[in-house]
Design a protein around this motif. Sequence first.
Motif, PDB file in Angstrom:
ATOM      1  N   GLY A  79       0.805  -1.199   0.000  1.00 32.63           N
ATOM      2  CA  GLY A  79       0.000   0.000   0.000  1.00 32.63           C
ATOM      3  C   GLY A  79       0.846   1.259   0.000  1.00 32.63           C
ATOM      4  N   GLU A  80       0.218   2.340  -0.442  1.00 30.70           N
ATOM      5  CA  GLU A  80       0.848   3.653  -0.453  1.00 30.70           C
ATOM      6  C   GLU A  80      -0.200   4.700  -0.117  1.00 30.70           C
ATOM      7  OE1 GLU A  80       2.549   4.439  -4.273  1.00 30.70           O
ATOM      8  OE2 GLU A  80       4.125   2.951  -4.038  1.00 30.70           O
ATOM      9  N   GLN A  81       0.265   5.789   0.474  1.00 26.85           N
ATOM     10  CA  GLN A  81      -0.625   6.902   0.753  1.00 26.85           C
ATOM     11  C   GLN A  81       0.198   8.150   0.996  1.00 26.85           C
ATOM     12  OE1 GLN A  81      -3.405   6.254   3.947  1.00 26.85           O
ATOM     13  NE2 GLN A  81      -4.422   8.212   3.645  1.00 26.85           N
ATOM     14  N   SER A  82      -0.286   9.268   0.494  1.00 24.23           N
ATOM     15  CA  SER A  82       0.331  10.565   0.754  1.00 24.23           C
ATOM     16  C   SER A  82      -0.724  11.487   1.339  1.00 24.23           C
ATOM     17  CB  SER A  82       0.868  11.182  -0.540  1.00 24.23           C
ATOM     18  OG  SER A  82       1.899  10.396  -1.068  1.00 24.23           O
ATOM     19  N   GLY A  83      -0.298  12.351   2.246  1.00 24.59           N
ATOM     20  CA  GLY A  83      -1.220  13.318   2.827  1.00 24.59           C
ATOM     21  C   GLY A  83      -0.718  13.825   4.155  1.00 24.59           C
ATOM     22  N   ALA A  84      -1.456  14.763   4.704  1.00 21.12           N
ATOM     23  CA  ALA A  84      -1.132  15.322   6.011  1.00 21.12           C
ATOM     24  C   ALA A  84      -1.462  14.306   7.103  1.00 21.12           C
ATOM     25  CB  ALA A  84      -1.910  16.608   6.241  1.00 21.12           C
ATOM     26  N   VAL A  85      -0.699  14.349   8.178  1.00 21.48           N
ATOM     27  CA  VAL A  85      -0.954  13.478   9.326  1.00 21.48           C
ATOM     28  C   VAL A  85      -2.195  14.004  10.053  1.00 21.48           C
ATOM     29  CG1 VAL A  85      -0.048  12.597  11.513  1.00 21.48           C
ATOM     30  CG2 VAL A  85       1.487  12.894   9.553  1.00 21.48           C
ATOM     31  N   LYS A  86      -3.283  13.226  10.045  1.00 20.97           N
ATOM     32  CA  LYS A  86      -4.515  13.613  10.742  1.00 20.97           C
ATOM     33  C   LYS A  86      -4.438  13.271  12.217  1.00 20.97           C
ATOM     34  CE  LYS A  86      -7.883  11.501   8.716  1.00 20.97           C
ATOM     35  NZ  LYS A  86      -9.175  11.048   8.182  1.00 20.97           N
ATOM     36  N   ALA A  87      -3.902  12.110  12.528  1.00 20.40           N
ATOM     37  CA  ALA A  87      -3.819  11.653  13.915  1.00 20.40           C
ATOM     38  C   ALA A  87      -2.646  10.704  14.049  1.00 20.40           C
ATOM     39  CB  ALA A  87      -5.106  10.947  14.325  1.00 20.40           C
ATOM     40  N   LEU A  88      -1.951  10.829  15.172  1.00 22.17           N
ATOM     41  CA  LEU A  88      -0.817   9.962  15.493  1.00 22.17           C
ATOM     42  C   LEU A  88      -1.053   9.447  16.905  1.00 22.17           C
ATOM     43  CD1 LEU A  88       1.965   8.869  14.642  1.00 22.17           C
ATOM     44  CD2 LEU A  88       2.961  10.973  15.514  1.00 22.17           C
ATOM     45  N   ASN A  89      -1.197   8.153  17.037  1.00 24.31           N
ATOM     46  CA  ASN A  89      -1.579   7.559  18.311  1.00 24.31           C
ATOM     47  C   ASN A  89      -0.503   6.618  18.834  1.00 24.31           C
ATOM     48  OD1 ASN A  89      -4.424   8.564  18.322  1.00 24.31           O
ATOM     49  ND2 ASN A  89      -4.475   7.363  16.456  1.00 24.31           N
ATOM     50  N   VAL A  90      -0.251   6.688  20.134  1.00 23.24           N
ATOM     51  CA  VAL A  90       0.672   5.787  20.819  1.00 23.24           C
ATOM     52  C   VAL A  90      -0.104   5.163  21.971  1.00 23.24           C
ATOM     53  CG1 VAL A  90       2.858   5.573  22.036  1.00 23.24           C
ATOM     54  CG2 VAL A  90       2.613   7.294  20.249  1.00 23.24           C
ATOM     55  N   ARG A  91      -0.208   3.863  21.934  1.00 25.73           N
ATOM     56  CA  ARG A  91      -1.007   3.161  22.933  1.00 25.73           C
ATOM     57  C   ARG A  91      -0.129   2.692  24.081  1.00 25.73           C
ATOM     58  NH1 ARG A  91      -4.877  -0.838  20.084  1.00 25.73           N
ATOM     59  NH2 ARG A  91      -3.092  -2.243  20.098  1.00 25.73           N
ATOM     60  N   GLN A  92      -0.501   3.010  25.308  1.00 22.43           N
ATOM     61  CA  GLN A  92       0.278   2.666  26.493  1.00 22.43           C
ATOM     62  C   GLN A  92       0.280   1.170  26.758  1.00 22.43           C
ATOM     63  OE1 GLN A  92      -0.850   1.456  29.723  1.00 22.43           O
ATOM     64  NE2 GLN A  92       1.239   1.499  30.452  1.00 22.43           N
ATOM     65  N   ASP A 120       0.420  -1.525  24.956  1.00 24.54           N
ATOM     66  CA  ASP A 120       1.360  -2.395  24.232  1.00 24.54           C
ATOM     67  C   ASP A 120       2.360  -1.625  23.374  1.00 24.54           C
ATOM     68  OD1 ASP A 120      -0.346  -1.502  22.257  1.00 24.54           O
ATOM     69  OD2 ASP A 120      -0.974  -3.481  21.603  1.00 24.54           O
ATOM     70  N   GLY A 121       2.349  -0.301  23.440  1.00 23.91           N
ATOM     71  CA  GLY A 121       3.305   0.512  22.699  1.00 23.91           C
ATOM     72  C   GLY A 121       2.986   0.694  21.226  1.00 23.91           C
ATOM     73  N   LEU A 122       1.841   0.200  20.778  1.00 25.95           N
ATOM     74  CA  LEU A 122       1.470   0.300  19.374  1.00 25.95           C
ATOM     75  C   LEU A 122       1.414   1.760  18.933  1.00 25.95           C
ATOM     76  CD1 LEU A 122       0.389  -1.437  16.919  1.00 25.95           C
ATOM     77  CD2 LEU A 122      -1.870  -0.711  17.665  1.00 25.95           C
ATOM     78  N   ILE A 123       2.081   2.071  17.812  1.00 32.51           N
ATOM     79  CA  ILE A 123       2.063   3.416  17.236  1.00 32.51           C
ATOM     80  C   ILE A 123       1.388   3.313  15.877  1.00 32.51           C
ATOM     81  CG2 ILE A 123       3.427   5.360  16.388  1.00 32.51           C
ATOM     82  CD1 ILE A 123       5.637   4.470  18.343  1.00 32.51           C
ATOM     83  N   TYR A 124       0.302   4.073  15.704  1.00 34.29           N
ATOM     84  CA  TYR A 124      -0.392   4.049  14.425  1.00 34.29           C
ATOM     85  C   TYR A 124      -0.789   5.455  14.024  1.00 34.29           C
ATOM     86  CZ  TYR A 124      -4.580   3.797  17.448  1.00 34.29           C
ATOM     87  OH  TYR A 124      -5.536   4.025  18.409  1.00 34.29           O
ATOM     88  N   VAL A 125      -0.919   5.654  12.706  1.00 29.90           N
ATOM     89  CA  VAL A 125      -1.117   6.981  12.155  1.00 29.90           C
ATOM     90  C   VAL A 125      -2.213   6.953  11.087  1.00 29.90           C
ATOM     91  CG1 VAL A 125       0.737   6.657  10.458  1.00 29.90           C
ATOM     92  CG2 VAL A 125       0.083   8.961  11.117  1.00 29.90           C
ATOM     93  N   PHE A 126      -2.988   8.026  11.068  1.00 28.94           N
ATOM     94  CA  PHE A 126      -3.990   8.247  10.030  1.00 28.94           C
ATOM     95  C   PHE A 126      -3.542   9.421   9.181  1.00 28.94           C
ATOM     96  CE2 PHE A 126      -6.408   6.296  13.464  1.00 28.94           C
ATOM     97  CZ  PHE A 126      -7.262   5.428  12.811  1.00 28.94           C
ATOM     98  N   LEU A 127      -3.709   9.315   7.878  1.00 27.54           N
ATOM     99  CA  LEU A 127      -3.380  10.397   6.960  1.00 27.54           C
ATOM    100  C   LEU A 127      -4.632  10.886   6.255  1.00 27.54           C
ATOM    101  CD1 LEU A 127      -0.237   9.007   5.058  1.00 27.54           C
ATOM    102  CD2 LEU A 127      -0.291  10.340   7.165  1.00 27.54           C
ATOM    103  N   ASP A 128      -4.601  12.149   5.790  1.00 26.27           N
ATOM    104  CA  ASP A 128      -5.627  12.629   4.867  1.00 26.27           C
ATOM    105  C   ASP A 128      -5.443  11.888   3.558  1.00 26.27           C
ATOM    106  OD1 ASP A 128      -6.905  14.528   6.467  1.00 26.27           O
ATOM    107  OD2 ASP A 128      -5.473  16.085   5.949  1.00 26.27           O
ATOM    108  N   GLY A 129      -6.501  11.752   2.821  1.00 26.32           N
ATOM    109  CA  GLY A 129      -6.387  11.094   1.521  1.00 26.32           C
ATOM    110  C   GLY A 129      -6.786   9.636   1.594  1.00 26.32           C
ATOM    111  N   THR A 130      -6.627   8.991   0.475  1.00 24.85           N
ATOM    112  CA  THR A 130      -7.049   7.600   0.338  1.00 24.85           C
ATOM    113  C   THR A 130      -5.860   6.711   0.021  1.00 24.85           C
ATOM    114  OG1 THR A 130      -9.169   8.379  -0.526  1.00 24.85           O
ATOM    115  CG2 THR A 130      -8.614   6.074  -0.924  1.00 24.85           C
TER     116      THR A 130
END
Length: 110
Positions: free
Chosen positions: A21-34, A36-46
Amino acid sequence: MKFAIVFSICTCMASSFVFAGEQSGAVKALNVRQSDGLIYVFLDGTPTGKPACATNSYWIIKNENSSMGAKQYAALILAYALKKSVAIKGTNTCTRWPDGEDINEVGLIP
């Protein structure tokens, strides 16, 4: 004969990222979960080309404890703070979490 075997192995390894997969866009949300340490990000766009396992639209840092995971996280924080867009390329796998594609590459877009 040895060349053919090595070439076949290299081709298979390279092709695993061809359909990622690929995606370009602004970072909408950046989450770090306490928990288990999971780091995940949402971007604008599809996103495009995501594997079947990636049923959610977020991207996941595969190993937040590695030096590369820390660098990817830093790049995402920088993009968010500067309101810059990023280009993310995946690994075509969902190993860190079963419904989000692992990040292979994060690039800042000028």
